[in-house]
Write a protein that holds these residues in place. Structure first.
Motif, PDB file in Angstrom:
ATOM      1  N   LEU A 191       0.833  -1.199   0.000  1.00 40.11           N
ATOM      2  CA  LEU A 191       0.000   0.000   0.000  1.00 40.11           C
ATOM      3  C   LEU A 191       0.875   1.260   0.000  1.00 40.11           C
ATOM      4  CD1 LEU A 191      -2.906   1.097   0.146  1.00 40.11           C
ATOM      5  CD2 LEU A 191      -2.734   0.943   2.638  1.00 40.11           C
ATOM      6  N   LEU A 192       1.883   1.294   0.863  1.00 41.35           N
ATOM      7  CA  LEU A 192       2.772   2.453   0.960  1.00 41.35           C
ATOM      8  C   LEU A 192       3.626   2.655  -0.279  1.00 41.35           C
ATOM      9  CD1 LEU A 192       3.895   2.116   4.692  1.00 41.35           C
ATOM     10  CD2 LEU A 192       2.281   3.781   3.729  1.00 41.35           C
ATOM     11  N   MET A 193       3.930   1.566  -0.976  1.00 39.39           N
ATOM     12  CA  MET A 193       4.779   1.634  -2.171  1.00 39.39           C
ATOM     13  C   MET A 193       3.943   1.755  -3.456  1.00 39.39           C
ATOM     14  SD  MET A 193       7.780   1.553  -0.875  1.00 39.39           S
ATOM     15  CE  MET A 193       8.850   1.221  -2.254  1.00 39.39           C
ATOM     16  N   ASN A 194       2.647   2.002  -3.316  1.00 36.56           N
ATOM     17  CA  ASN A 194       1.743   2.145  -4.466  1.00 36.56           C
ATOM     18  C   ASN A 194       1.743   0.919  -5.378  1.00 36.56           C
ATOM     19  OD1 ASN A 194       0.801   4.716  -3.761  1.00 36.56           O
ATOM     20  ND2 ASN A 194       2.633   5.663  -4.652  1.00 36.56           N
ATOM     21  N   ARG A 195       1.847  -0.259  -4.792  1.00 39.55           N
ATOM     22  CA  ARG A 195       1.804  -1.515  -5.558  1.00 39.55           C
ATOM     23  C   ARG A 195       0.456  -2.204  -5.355  1.00 39.55           C
ATOM     24  NH1 ARG A 195       7.414  -2.677  -3.135  1.00 39.55           N
ATOM     25  NH2 ARG A 195       6.142  -3.680  -1.546  1.00 39.55           N
ATOM     26  N   MET A 196      -0.603  -1.421  -5.308  1.00 42.62           N
ATOM     27  CA  MET A 196      -1.906  -1.986  -5.012  1.00 42.62           C
ATOM     28  C   MET A 196      -2.949  -1.380  -5.944  1.00 42.62           C
ATOM     29  SD  MET A 196      -3.578  -2.458  -1.328  1.00 42.62           S
ATOM     30  CE  MET A 196      -2.215  -3.539  -0.959  1.00 42.62           C
ATOM     31  N   ASP A 197      -3.878  -2.206  -6.358  1.00 42.40           N
ATOM     32  CA  ASP A 197      -4.984  -1.745  -7.187  1.00 42.40           C
ATOM     33  C   ASP A 197      -5.862  -0.813  -6.351  1.00 42.40           C
ATOM     34  OD1 ASP A 197      -7.230  -1.418  -8.753  1.00 42.40           O
ATOM     35  OD2 ASP A 197      -7.610  -3.557  -9.033  1.00 42.40           O
ATOM     36  N   LEU A 198      -6.014   0.433  -6.794  1.00 41.78           N
ATOM     37  CA  LEU A 198      -6.771   1.419  -6.020  1.00 41.78           C
ATOM     38  C   LEU A 198      -8.247   1.067  -5.877  1.00 41.78           C
ATOM     39  CD1 LEU A 198      -5.194   4.798  -7.207  1.00 41.78           C
ATOM     40  CD2 LEU A 198      -4.759   3.504  -5.114  1.00 41.78           C
ATOM     41  N   SER A 199      -8.755   0.222  -6.750  1.00 44.29           N
ATOM     42  CA  SER A 199     -10.165  -0.175  -6.623  1.00 44.29           C
ATOM     43  C   SER A 199     -10.411  -0.947  -5.322  1.00 44.29           C
ATOM     44  CB  SER A 199     -10.612  -1.004  -7.827  1.00 44.29           C
ATOM     45  OG  SER A 199      -9.978  -2.275  -7.822  1.00 44.29           O
ATOM     46  N   LEU A 200      -9.352  -1.519  -4.744  1.00 42.60           N
ATOM     47  CA  LEU A 200      -9.493  -2.232  -3.464  1.00 42.60           C
ATOM     48  C   LEU A 200      -9.749  -1.269  -2.301  1.00 42.60           C
ATOM     49  CD1 LEU A 200      -6.583  -4.823  -3.793  1.00 42.60           C
ATOM     50  CD2 LEU A 200      -9.036  -5.252  -4.037  1.00 42.60           C
ATOM     51  N   LEU A 201      -9.531   0.025  -2.526  1.00 37.17           N
ATOM     52  CA  LEU A 201      -9.682   1.020  -1.458  1.00 37.17           C
ATOM     53  C   LEU A 201     -11.010   1.768  -1.518  1.00 37.17           C
ATOM     54  CD1 LEU A 201      -6.065   2.458  -1.660  1.00 37.17           C
ATOM     55  CD2 LEU A 201      -6.937   0.758  -0.057  1.00 37.17           C
ATOM     56  N   VAL A 202     -11.862   1.416  -2.454  1.00 34.86           N
ATOM     57  CA  VAL A 202     -13.134   2.121  -2.635  1.00 34.86           C
ATOM     58  C   VAL A 202     -14.167   1.639  -1.614  1.00 34.86           C
ATOM     59  CG1 VAL A 202     -15.070   2.488  -4.226  1.00 34.86           C
ATOM     60  CG2 VAL A 202     -12.712   2.513  -5.083  1.00 34.86           C
ATOM     61  N   ILE A 203     -14.868   2.603  -1.020  1.00 32.51           N
ATOM     62  CA  ILE A 203     -15.987   2.304  -0.117  1.00 32.51           C
ATOM     63  C   ILE A 203     -17.232   2.868  -0.767  1.00 32.51           C
ATOM     64  CG2 ILE A 203     -17.053   2.741   2.123  1.00 32.51           C
ATOM     65  CD1 ILE A 203     -14.253   3.131   3.272  1.00 32.51           C
ATOM     66  N   THR A 204     -18.228   2.036  -0.956  1.00 30.80           N
ATOM     67  CA  THR A 204     -19.509   2.487  -1.490  1.00 30.80           C
ATOM     68  C   THR A 204     -20.511   2.451  -0.362  1.00 30.80           C
ATOM     69  OG1 THR A 204     -18.938   1.518  -3.619  1.00 30.80           O
ATOM     70  CG2 THR A 204     -21.242   2.068  -3.255  1.00 30.80           C
ATOM     71  N   LYS A 205     -20.992   3.629   0.018  1.00 34.83           N
ATOM     72  CA  LYS A 205     -21.891   3.701   1.167  1.00 34.83           C
ATOM     73  C   LYS A 205     -22.767   4.926   1.015  1.00 34.83           C
ATOM     74  CE  LYS A 205     -22.323   3.155   5.945  1.00 34.83           C
ATOM     75  NZ  LYS A 205     -23.102   2.076   6.383  1.00 34.83           N
ATOM     76  N   GLY A 206     -24.011   4.791   1.346  1.00 33.43           N
ATOM     77  CA  GLY A 206     -24.924   5.922   1.336  1.00 33.43           C
ATOM     78  C   GLY A 206     -25.099   6.472   2.739  1.00 33.43           C
ATOM     79  N   LEU A 207     -25.324   7.781   2.822  1.00 36.13           N
ATOM     80  CA  LEU A 207     -25.588   8.418   4.111  1.00 36.13           C
ATOM     81  C   LEU A 207     -27.040   8.853   4.144  1.00 36.13           C
ATOM     82  CD1 LEU A 207     -22.369  10.617   4.470  1.00 36.13           C
ATOM     83  CD2 LEU A 207     -22.797   8.353   5.392  1.00 36.13           C
ATOM     84  N   THR A 208     -27.684   8.670   5.273  1.00 37.06           N
ATOM     85  CA  THR A 208     -29.104   8.995   5.380  1.00 37.06           C
ATOM     86  C   THR A 208     -29.351  10.359   6.007  1.00 37.06           C
ATOM     87  OG1 THR A 208     -29.199   7.840   7.503  1.00 37.06           O
ATOM     88  CG2 THR A 208     -29.783   6.571   5.526  1.00 37.06           C
ATOM     89  N   LYS A 209     -28.292  10.998   6.540  1.00 37.44           N
ATOM     90  CA  LYS A 209     -28.452  12.317   7.162  1.00 37.44           C
ATOM     91  C   LYS A 209     -27.188  13.131   6.931  1.00 37.44           C
ATOM     92  CE  LYS A 209     -27.578   9.860  11.462  1.00 37.44           C
ATOM     93  NZ  LYS A 209     -28.115   9.385  12.700  1.00 37.44           N
ATOM     94  N   ALA A 210     -27.214  14.382   7.323  1.00 35.34           N
ATOM     95  CA  ALA A 210     -26.051  15.259   7.158  1.00 35.34           C
ATOM     96  C   ALA A 210     -24.902  14.751   8.016  1.00 35.34           C
ATOM     97  CB  ALA A 210     -26.415  16.685   7.541  1.00 35.34           C
ATOM     98  N   GLY A 211     -23.673  15.007   7.555  1.00 40.49           N
ATOM     99  CA  GLY A 211     -22.476  14.502   8.239  1.00 40.49           C
ATOM    100  C   GLY A 211     -22.372  14.892   9.693  1.00 40.49           C
ATOM    101  N   ASP A 212     -22.784  16.134  10.047  1.00 39.22           N
ATOM    102  CA  ASP A 212     -22.657  16.571  11.443  1.00 39.22           C
ATOM    103  C   ASP A 212     -23.714  15.946  12.352  1.00 39.22           C
ATOM    104  OD1 ASP A 212     -24.741  17.957  10.328  1.00 39.22           O
ATOM    105  OD2 ASP A 212     -24.080  19.951  11.006  1.00 39.22           O
ATOM    106  N   ALA A 213     -24.667  15.210  11.789  1.00 43.05           N
ATOM    107  CA  ALA A 213     -25.698  14.542  12.589  1.00 43.05           C
ATOM    108  C   ALA A 213     -25.234  13.173  13.093  1.00 43.05           C
ATOM    109  CB  ALA A 213     -26.978  14.381  11.770  1.00 43.05           C
ATOM    110  N   TYR A 214     -24.102  12.694  12.611  1.00 40.67           N
ATOM    111  CA  TYR A 214     -23.579  11.392  13.048  1.00 40.67           C
ATOM    112  C   TYR A 214     -22.732  11.555  14.300  1.00 40.67           C
ATOM    113  CZ  TYR A 214     -25.043   9.190   8.689  1.00 40.67           C
ATOM    114  OH  TYR A 214     -25.775   8.691   7.653  1.00 40.67           O
TER     115      TYR A 214
END
Length: 196
Positions: free
Chosen positions: A144-167
């Motif tokens: 990871l530190l040497m950039n020898r990793m497929d960046l698609s492995l770092l993607v998070i797909t998530k929906g939020l149901t409220k504004a960020g400061d409400a969490y």
């Protein structure tokens, strides 16, 4: 009922009563109780589990009945509703590696975390190779530190149901969504001023 079960198990299954080990209830939640009988033998743990289920069921009002279900060995109890272990329903061979509430089954982590935890659990539980698990983590961090990793492995797909400061807990994806919203708001305001 969980407290009652814990009390009876620990009163009966101990060295003072002729058992090889002192049993300990390590987890209880709603409809289940996990007991550490101390034996390294899966078949003996199953027999003790059945004996305990019968002993405790005899004290409950019918139709309430406690049933032996399975043995976890080895077993990692991380916290409430978060554990991993090899699940055995027969003494000859484990059925599968079972995980609850940890990164292998959670959908709010990237694929890298899921793959890393799954491989580490395999090395620890199945291969019994703790140094191998540690080395795998070190190699993954290095990649990871040497950039020898497929960046698609770092993607998070998530929906939020409220504004960020409400969490209450500002997890990484909440913080990122809040930053993206602020940038979008700023860009929208800038484009409005250019139009007018």
């Amino acid at each position: 009922m969980i407290d009652h079960t814990k009390k009876l198990v620990q009163e009966k299954f101990n060295t003072g009563n002729g058992y090889s080990y002192d049993a300990e209830v390590v987890y209880g939640d709603t409809d289940s109780v996990m007991v550490q009988f101390g034996t390294p033998e899966v078949e003996e743990a199953m027999n003790l589990g059945r004996e305990a289920a019968q002993h405790i069921s005899d004290t409950f009002t019918k139709p309430i009945k406690l049933e032996f279900e399975k043995v976890y060995w080895p077993y990692l109890l991380i916290s409430k509703k978060r554990y991993a272990g090899l699940l055995w329903t027969k003494p000859e061979k484990y059925d599968k590696m079972d995980t609850k509430g940890i990164e292998t089954v959670r959908r709010d982590n990237c694929l890298l975390v899921k793959n890393l935890v799954t491989e580490c659990l395999h090395k620890i539980l199945i291969d019994r190779d703790i140094p191998g698990a540690v080395q795998f983590v070190k190699n993954t961090i290095s990649d990871l530190l040497m950039n020898r990793m497929d960046l698609s492995l770092l993607v998070i797909t998530k929906g939020l149901t409220k504004a960020g400061d409400a969490y209450e807990n500002k997890t990484a994806h909440v913080e990122l969504a809040e930053r993206m919203r602020k940038v979008d708001t700023k860009q929208h305001a800038e484009s409005q001023s250019l139009v007018s």
